[in-house]
Scaffold this motif. Sequence first.
Motif, PDB file in Angstrom:
ATOM      1  N   LEU B 625       0.846  -1.201   0.000  1.00  0.00           N
ATOM      2  CA  LEU B 625       0.000   0.000   0.000  1.00  0.00           C
ATOM      3  C   LEU B 625       0.880   1.251   0.000  1.00  0.00           C
ATOM      4  O   LEU B 625       0.616   2.219  -0.722  1.00  0.00           O
ATOM      5  N   ALA B 626       1.927   1.201   0.816  1.00  0.00           N
ATOM      6  CA  ALA B 626       2.820   2.358   0.895  1.00  0.00           C
ATOM      7  C   ALA B 626       3.515   2.594  -0.450  1.00  0.00           C
ATOM      8  O   ALA B 626       3.661   3.733  -0.888  1.00  0.00           O
ATOM      9  N   VAL B 627       3.887   1.495  -1.098  1.00  0.00           N
ATOM     10  CA  VAL B 627       4.530   1.635  -2.417  1.00  0.00           C
ATOM     11  C   VAL B 627       3.537   2.245  -3.409  1.00  0.00           C
ATOM     12  O   VAL B 627       3.881   3.141  -4.190  1.00  0.00           O
ATOM     13  N   VAL B 628       2.291   1.774  -3.351  1.00  0.00           N
ATOM     14  CA  VAL B 628       1.248   2.313  -4.238  1.00  0.00           C
ATOM     15  C   VAL B 628       1.091   3.819  -4.010  1.00  0.00           C
ATOM     16  O   VAL B 628       1.020   4.610  -4.956  1.00  0.00           O
ATOM     17  N   ILE B 629       1.086   4.192  -2.721  1.00  0.00           N
ATOM     18  CA  ILE B 629       0.921   5.614  -2.378  1.00  0.00           C
ATOM     19  C   ILE B 629       2.061   6.430  -2.969  1.00  0.00           C
ATOM     20  O   ILE B 629       1.840   7.467  -3.612  1.00  0.00           O
ATOM     21  N   LEU B 630       3.283   5.954  -2.755  1.00  0.00           N
ATOM     22  CA  LEU B 630       4.436   6.718  -3.247  1.00  0.00           C
ATOM     23  C   LEU B 630       4.447   6.760  -4.773  1.00  0.00           C
ATOM     24  O   LEU B 630       4.786   7.783  -5.367  1.00  0.00           O
ATOM     25  N   LEU B 631       4.039   5.658  -5.406  1.00  0.00           N
ATOM     26  CA  LEU B 631       4.003   5.641  -6.867  1.00  0.00           C
ATOM     27  C   LEU B 631       2.943   6.617  -7.385  1.00  0.00           C
ATOM     28  O   LEU B 631       3.165   7.330  -8.361  1.00  0.00           O
ATOM     29  N   LEU B 632       1.792   6.629  -6.699  1.00  0.00           N
ATOM     30  CA  LEU B 632       0.726   7.565  -7.091  1.00  0.00           C
ATOM     31  C   LEU B 632       1.227   8.998  -6.990  1.00  0.00           C
ATOM     32  O   LEU B 632       1.027   9.820  -7.890  1.00  0.00           O
ATOM     33  N   ALA B 633       1.878   9.274  -5.843  1.00  0.00           N
ATOM     34  CA  ALA B 633       2.404  10.622  -5.631  1.00  0.00           C
ATOM     35  C   ALA B 633       3.454  10.939  -6.694  1.00  0.00           C
ATOM     36  O   ALA B 633       3.481  12.045  -7.256  1.00  0.00           O
ATOM     37  N   GLY B 634       4.309   9.967  -6.992  1.00  0.00           N
ATOM     38  CA  GLY B 634       5.353  10.168  -8.000  1.00  0.00           C
ATOM     39  C   GLY B 634       4.762  10.398  -9.378  1.00  0.00           C
ATOM     40  O   GLY B 634       5.203  11.282 -10.122  1.00  0.00           O
ATOM     41  N   ALA B 635       3.723   9.609  -9.727  1.00  0.00           N
ATOM     42  CA  ALA B 635       3.095   9.768 -11.034  1.00  0.00           C
ATOM     43  C   ALA B 635       2.454  11.151 -11.140  1.00  0.00           C
ATOM     44  O   ALA B 635       2.533  11.813 -12.187  1.00  0.00           O
ATOM     45  N   GLY B 636       1.817  11.585 -10.039  1.00  0.00           N
ATOM     46  CA  GLY B 636       1.225  12.931 -10.020  1.00  0.00           C
ATOM     47  C   GLY B 636       2.297  13.981 -10.249  1.00  0.00           C
ATOM     48  O   GLY B 636       2.102  14.954 -10.994  1.00  0.00           O
ATOM     49  N   LEU B 637       3.447  13.756  -9.629  1.00  0.00           N
ATOM     50  CA  LEU B 637       4.558  14.705  -9.758  1.00  0.00           C
ATOM     51  C   LEU B 637       5.065  14.756 -11.205  1.00  0.00           C
ATOM     52  O   LEU B 637       5.334  15.838 -11.747  1.00  0.00           O
ATOM     53  N   ALA B 638       5.161  13.581 -11.827  1.00  0.00           N
ATOM     54  CA  ALA B 638       5.616  13.532 -13.224  1.00  0.00           C
ATOM     55  C   ALA B 638       4.643  14.289 -14.118  1.00  0.00           C
ATOM     56  O   ALA B 638       5.064  15.073 -14.991  1.00  0.00           O
ATOM     57  N   ALA B 639       3.336  14.067 -13.876  1.00  0.00           N
ATOM     58  CA  ALA B 639       2.328  14.762 -14.682  1.00  0.00           C
ATOM     59  C   ALA B 639       2.448  16.264 -14.494  1.00  0.00           C
ATOM     60  O   ALA B 639       2.359  17.051 -15.453  1.00  0.00           O
TER      61      ALA B 639
END
Lengths: 221, 744
Positions: B625-639
């Motif tokens: 779950l934590a990895v998913v959260i960080l990936l989501l945050a990272g993807a948002g950052l990339a966008a």
Amino acid sequence: MIELAGVTKVYRKGRVEVPALRGADLRIAEGEHVALVGPSGAGKSTLLYLMGLMEEPTSGRVALFGEDVSNLGDTARSHLRGRTIGFVFQAFNLIPQLKAWQNVALPLRYQRVSKRVQKERALAMLERVGLAERAEHYPAELSGGEEQRVAVARAMVIRPRLVLADEPTGNLDSQSGRAVLDLLEEARSDGATLVVVTHDPAVAARAERVVRVVDGRVQPD
Amino acid sequence: MQSRRMKLQPVLSLASVALAAALLLVALASYQHAQARLRWLVEVAGKNVLIVQKDDAPGTIVPPGDDLSSFVARLPGYLRYALRAEGGRRPNAFDYYTQYVSEGYFSLRGYRFLKGHPLRQDADEAVVGFGLRDLLGKWVTVKGRRVRVVGVLASMADRGWPDSAVEEVIFLPWRLRRGAPAFFFEFASEPEARAALAPVQGWLKAHGYSNYEALPLANLYGLELRRKLRNVLGGALLWGVLAVVLVAAASLTAFRLARALERIRELGIRRAVGAARRDVLREELAASAAWTAWGLGLGWPLALALAGWFEARTGLSARPTAAATLTAAVGLLALSLAAAYFPARWAARQPPAGAVRGLAASLPQKRLGLAMLGLTLGVAAFAVQLGVNRSAEEHTRRMVGDLSSRTAVYSSFLFVGARSVTDPRGVTPLTYADYEALLASPLAGRIAALAYVEAYLTPLSGPAGRAYAYLRAYEDPYPKLAGAHLLAGRWPEPGVHEAVVGRLLAERLFGANDPLGKTLQALGRSWKIVGVYRGAGEALPGNAASDQLLVLRRDLGGTLPGARGEILVQLRSEAPAGTFEAVGRFLTGRHADPKLAPVRPFTRNDLAPEVRAVLLELAAAYRLLAVVILLLAGAGLAAQTLMIARLETRTLGVLRAVGGSRARVFAELLWPLLAAALLAGAVGTAAGAAVSFLVVHAQEATWSLPWAQLLFVTFAAPLLAAVFAAPPAWQAASVPPAAAMRSE
């Protein structure tokens, strides 16, 4: 039918206030063709946008079609703008995701006109500006002259009482520019008032009256 | 190029919403399944049942009979009762472990049948545990009596050690019983069962049954600790899901704002041709709702695939249920509408005259901050999970003992773990000689620490009360290996008969009085108390529980009758795999008696395996779950980086035109993002630590943070920013200056 009295407009850029109009007075009669000229930054476009209800004056009075519109709310202003005023911009301002006919039909969408009627009227207007065969094309697939003719068609589709054009030929070659001006003048044949902001003396020369704007004020005729 | 971008944009937007929908579905489904698992952890504990049984004190007494049952039957909420008596495995060492049970015992304990049916009380019938399932339908001789096995219980190994012991028990009718009965009284609710406790204890005392005790059955299962564990783990999971929702909301809002910024001119045109603010707002919200609907449709199969992957790695199901799907649909719709509302409202409020020229007020300057919000929330969620997870692990340790992962216990009498408890053979008696032999063996080279302890059940008496408790006579470093922590005083010195008393035993014997300096009589000697310790929760092998007394073995002057020997072994870190088993074989070989069960090592993984299993499953779920959260945050950052770069294309073109190299422009784009990410990491870590403190504190649990991991998370944020933001930044910096200058 258009009356501006003692109109000022001040823009804020951070803490700095930049006055664009410093008490402009202007009357334009119904059906008149007026050219607004003057140096860059004089306030021509601001004046145009105030007439088009795209801006609200900081002070002073703006009246359209005999009605004071200075204090109208957003819905009433949008309603009036969408039904009576057609805009043409220097940069064409077509929506790239919409086809040519959809761009033309855009003002009708906000008048709750049925989609069938929207398309019929948009296609008819495109035929009038000589672009019937380009109806299904996107703006990126049109030339600059064609884009501006689509923009004129969009301004005309509502049968406006007032057409406002901001440097309509500024991005066009002379031939395309003349074609666009011809189309704008055709609108007058339907009884519309035409106000054009321009730097081009040739464009100004086609107007019945030339109004000079300097330092945020309208110069006397 | 423009039309290609126009075609690609909806596909990317749809893919983003579908991914968000899938992640939300998986997060909600895993939360739902984990909650069911945590509920199960508490439900199996028989919390509506009171048990009345003989305590550990030796001696024969007259047990209570129908008079007790009649008394309890009059108490509020009483439903029914059942009886059980322990038959043991004697006299025949190869006989089965037996229990005598009355009518209704199995249903009251919640024991399900795998095959067959309950035994009839008036017939020579028996029921067996799952481990003896081959006996179904056969006649067997138990306690000198032939009985036919008519039923097999379903496996209960995963219900915890009180039930796992049943796996290889043979149940006989109550009329054949020998030994004292235990009463199981079931009530309609837990509060009614709790309320009945005092009257039953009063009745036992009034009628002279001093060797009988009444207690909630759930106490045998460590209900309170299980509850605390459930709350802490459930809380951590809830925070994890909330964090997913928050990060998704922050990313969606930032995405919608960036989209509004990019489309500000289009919105201005719409306003110019007559669209009112509310028209713009309505159109934006309708578009967002439509994207959500499509995203959910496409996200469903993606969620199924993700759930399969998740389950394969954690053992915890994340398959979306109807309820999870409905919640995710409503939640995502609300989320995307909320995310679209504020940017759309902002865009609709821009003066049309400025908007058609691509100008927008104030908010664009804040877009970097908005982009970092998702990352901050992601880091905070990560920190919350680290903190809460640590606390849950400590609770588990309290529940099942404080043995390290490199420590094993070898016991003469193991009463946990199905095989050794119910092995029909006898068990190997471990002695001090075995301990000395192990010390002298080649295996000693692999051992970091070795301790021997003998347990004696003995009566103790103090000014505030009496108790039957275990006295553990130890060789150092037993307290350290068993995880006993000194709360007051000191450890015993040799030769002067000193003792340290467990915290709970001290309360029972001395009440509010200070036990230090007092003396206790045990095993024919007088012991001076010089310390109080806190131990692990349960009286499991190897544990120095808080209700025991510790003395030095050499002060006993040798092994006394009734001793139960235990050897604790802690391996060196470099000891090869299989060393625990090798020690077991060594000890078994010393006795060389095939009639005895082999000596097996007990590690912490053998203790309360069901609790550990839940903890391991959920810990894996948290990590994912934590990895998913960080990936989501990272993807948002990339966008966001992509949007920022696109909005500033002309500026970048100017920088290139005036001589800025690609690397320089790239660095100028990336540097503020990295600095902001470092700040986001620090703020997120601090916020996460604070929230984890509140969550753990609310459960009255002990809060501690894994500081090293937190430090890593703080610096992981800029690393994440670099990984996700660098590609779009490099892409933007690589645009030819002329093309950038022509861009609108």
